[in-house]
Design an enzyme around this catalytic site. Structure first.
Site, short mmCIF file in Angstrom:
data_model
loop_
_atom_site.label_atom_id
_atom_site.label_comp_id
_atom_site.label_asym_id
_atom_site.label_seq_id
_atom_site.Cartn_x
_atom_site.Cartn_y
_atom_site.Cartn_z
N TYR A 1 25.32 20.30 14.94
CA TYR A 1 26.60 20.43 15.87
C TYR A 1 27.30 21.41 15.43
CZ TYR A 1 26.25 15.01 17.45
OH TYR A 1 25.26 13.98 18.04
N GLN B 1 42.37 14.53 25.22
CA GLN B 1 41.06 14.12 25.33
C GLN B 1 40.39 12.48 24.42
OE1 GLN B 1 38.58 17.11 23.96
NE2 GLN B 1 39.08 18.00 25.94
N GLY C 1 33.28 11.21 22.86
CA GLY C 1 34.14 13.01 22.15
C GLY C 1 34.81 13.31 22.72
N ARG D 1 29.33 13.13 29.72
CA ARG D 1 30.12 14.55 29.57
C ARG D 1 31.17 14.54 30.32
NH1 ARG D 1 25.11 12.87 28.87
NH2 ARG D 1 23.88 14.12 30.96
#
Length: 332
Positions: A59, A284, A278, A208
């Site tokens: 990552y 978020q 994520g 995603r």
């Protein structure tokens, strides 16, 4: 917030059933890094009761691990650090590499970047079919014996590969892609995990961002964003998946929850699962608490399946993310 927890074999402290996924924090394939926001995101996750932070060397080619290491310094005893092993890269091209020599190099690099003396959960990122699983498993078991690793997991493995690995080293977890739209593991991996008492770390529970409920048809993805290559985000499929999300919101609203909370709750209700949430910005991760303290009943599950069957023609999985074997990059 009181987070739901479960036990991972080999680890002393219970794990929160939502983990912070840090792929986007690395920057690569997500439009670049933002370290200040990343640090605030990790701090917020810990404040919300999330104690599992999942990262990987690939990552951002080490950058995600470095950011995580800085963020948890001084808080290490509160965190379950999960990282991975078994991917290599040359000139920015990623390939699978689980040879013992690669593992010996990666563990030292990860410990340094994460600023820790041990890793709680060390996972083989992708199966390397060119390296015997016995060699990989024994090399990892040696790390457990040396005190550098507490528990072992695998990611993107088939049940047969999981069984083979387990002949040579104890396995605690499996990390596959799993969400409302990508359900292939229900055919084999999930039943195998239940049968073998493995915890499932489900990556991509929000697909995603598609299942966040915040995406619109005019959304553009910049630079190296992997969604430029994800078939779900290409027309005409993109409209189909967005229509399904809009219809799923009705079920979420029945429970007084957000679409995002519904997507995560669905994963938590499917088995011995931890959902990898994520995030790269603090906002978020807002809404994590909405996923706890309720369940979807059988009627909800049937209604969800009906929506998916009606709205999506020719659904596709996450196959586009799979990295190539070593010989395809190195010419070996």
């Amino acid at each position: 917030m009181t987070a739901e927890t479960l036990s991972i074999p080999g680890l002393a402290k219970p794990a929160s059933r939502i983990a912070l996924g840090t792929w986007a924090i690395g920057g690569a394939m997500w439009g670049g890094a933002d370290d200040a926001n990343a640090a605030r995101t990790i701090d917020k996750a810990l404040d919300l009761g999330i104690n599992v932070i999942d990262t990987a060397p690939v990552y951002g080619f080490g950058h995600s691990e470095e950011v995580v290491g800085r963020a948890v310094e001084g808080k290490r005893d509160k965190v379950i650090l999960a990282t991975k092993v078994g991917l290599n890269w040359q000139g920015g091209k990623i390939f699978r590499d689980s040879r013992p020599a690669r593992i010996e190099q990666e563990i030292e690099d990860s410990l340094r970047r994460l600023r820790t003396e041990y890793i709680d959960l060390y996972q083989v990122h992708w199966p390397d079919v060119e390296t015997p699983l016995e060699e990989t498993a024994r090399a990892l078991e040696n790390l457990v014996k040396a005190g550098k690793v507490r528990a072992l997991g695998v990611s993107n493995f088939s049940p047969a590969q999981m069984d083979e690995f387990s002949k040579f080293a104890p396995l605690a977890t499996i990390q596959p892609p799993y969400n409302l739209f990508e359900r292939e593991i229900e055919q084999d991996v999930l039943p195998a995990a239940v049968r073998n008492k493995l915890v499932v770390l489900a990556y991509g529970p929000l697909c995603r961002g598609l299942l966040s409920g915040r995406m619109t048809a005019d959304r553009k993805f910049e630079g190296d964003d992997l969604r430029n290559h994800d078939p779900k985000f290409q027309q005409p499929r993109f409209d189909q998946y967005l229509k399904a999300v809009e219809d799923l919101k009705g079920i979420a609203e029945k429970h007084g929850k957000s679409m995002l909370a519904l997507a995560v709750r669905w994963v938590l209700d499917r088995g011995p699962t931890i959902a990898l949430w994520g995030a790269r910005k603090p906002e978020q991760i807002s809404g994590v608490e909405e996923a706890f303290g309720w369940t979807l009943d059988e009627a909800d599950m049937k209604a969800i399946d009906t929506i998916l069957t009606r709205d999506i023609q020719n659904p596709v999985g996450p196959e586009f993310m799979a990295p190539p074997a070593r010989n395809r990059v190195q010419g070996q």
